[in-house]
Design a protein around this motif. Sequence first.
Motif, mmCIF file in Angstrom:
data_model
loop_
_atom_site.group_PDB
_atom_site.id
_atom_site.type_symbol
_atom_site.label_atom_id
_atom_site.label_comp_id
_atom_site.label_asym_id
_atom_site.label_seq_id
_atom_site.Cartn_x
_atom_site.Cartn_y
_atom_site.Cartn_z
ATOM 1 N N ILE A 44 0.099 -8.480 14.935
ATOM 2 C CA ILE A 44 0.295 -7.105 15.366
ATOM 3 C C ILE A 44 0.622 -6.265 14.330
ATOM 4 C CG2 ILE A 44 2.003 -6.225 16.875
ATOM 5 C CD1 ILE A 44 0.062 -7.557 18.462
ATOM 6 N N GLU A 45 1.620 -6.699 13.432
ATOM 7 C CA GLU A 45 1.962 -5.668 12.532
ATOM 8 C C GLU A 45 0.784 -5.069 11.562
ATOM 9 O OE1 GLU A 45 5.562 -6.487 10.227
ATOM 10 O OE2 GLU A 45 6.429 -7.432 11.855
ATOM 11 N N VAL A 46 -0.070 -6.160 11.084
ATOM 12 C CA VAL A 46 -1.494 -5.648 10.410
ATOM 13 C C VAL A 46 -2.066 -4.477 11.166
ATOM 14 C CG1 VAL A 46 -3.489 -6.533 9.371
ATOM 15 C CG2 VAL A 46 -1.370 -7.955 9.143
ATOM 16 N N ILE A 47 -2.340 -4.883 12.297
ATOM 17 C CA ILE A 47 -3.174 -3.820 13.243
ATOM 18 C C ILE A 47 -2.465 -2.642 13.280
ATOM 19 C CG2 ILE A 47 -3.812 -3.340 15.577
ATOM 20 C CD1 ILE A 47 -4.555 -6.479 15.693
ATOM 21 N N CYS A 56 -8.572 2.124 5.265
ATOM 22 C CA CYS A 56 -7.909 0.462 4.699
ATOM 23 C C CYS A 56 -8.718 -0.549 5.340
ATOM 24 C CB CYS A 56 -6.453 0.709 5.043
ATOM 25 S SG CYS A 56 -6.145 0.414 6.668
ATOM 26 N N PHE A 57 -8.413 -1.655 4.948
ATOM 27 C CA PHE A 57 -8.863 -2.803 5.662
ATOM 28 C C PHE A 57 -7.879 -3.700 5.998
ATOM 29 C CE2 PHE A 57 -12.552 -2.227 3.146
ATOM 30 C CZ PHE A 57 -13.657 -2.478 3.887
ATOM 31 N N CYS A 58 -7.962 -4.227 7.311
ATOM 32 C CA CYS A 58 -6.827 -5.098 7.748
ATOM 33 C C CYS A 58 -7.228 -6.633 7.417
ATOM 34 C CB CYS A 58 -6.744 -5.003 9.159
ATOM 35 S SG CYS A 58 -6.174 -3.559 10.047
ATOM 36 N N VAL A 59 -6.546 -7.149 6.722
ATOM 37 C CA VAL A 59 -6.772 -8.567 6.247
ATOM 38 C C VAL A 59 -6.306 -9.592 7.305
ATOM 39 C CG1 VAL A 59 -6.684 -10.293 4.546
ATOM 40 C CG2 VAL A 59 -6.614 -7.620 3.805
ATOM 41 N N LEU A 60 -7.284 -9.962 8.022
ATOM 42 C CA LEU A 60 -7.036 -11.114 9.157
ATOM 43 C C LEU A 60 -7.741 -12.156 9.153
ATOM 44 C CD1 LEU A 60 -6.519 -8.223 11.793
ATOM 45 C CD2 LEU A 60 -4.471 -9.674 11.082
ATOM 46 N N ASP A 61 -7.529 -13.409 9.358
ATOM 47 C CA ASP A 61 -8.251 -14.290 9.388
ATOM 48 C C ASP A 61 -8.621 -14.783 10.486
ATOM 49 O OD1 ASP A 61 -9.070 -14.894 6.313
ATOM 50 O OD2 ASP A 61 -6.908 -15.423 6.061
#
Length: 118
Positions: A44-47, A56-61
């Motif tokens: 949630i914080e990354v989003i 920017c890029f969100c780094v999510l696996d």
Amino acid sequence: MDDVNFKHLETHVKNGYYTILGNIPENDVYRLKLKFPSLGDGEIEVIWWGLKFENCFCVLDDKKANKSAKSMGLKVTGTIGILRILAEMGVISESEKRKLCVELIERGFRFPKEKCFE
């Protein structure tokens, strides 16, 4: 993280190379959790931060987090994508990228292995 790497990171933060992001407003966390109930706090914080920064890029696996971020119009990459970018930039070599991929596999990180060795 070992002490040497932590000290290196700490020095870079002090010199302004990196910024430690603050807490996000609880109301915003609540709204995003309502929209994406299956996501964890970190995702949630990354989003949320992805919505605040331009280009920017969100780094999510996580697949669900990845899809959720894309539904908000955000650009997304994962750990392997970061390794690929670092190799393309010359920050790490191709052999270092492969070595890191093997280490991730050995530690149980799940991803399509062919992505790592492209």
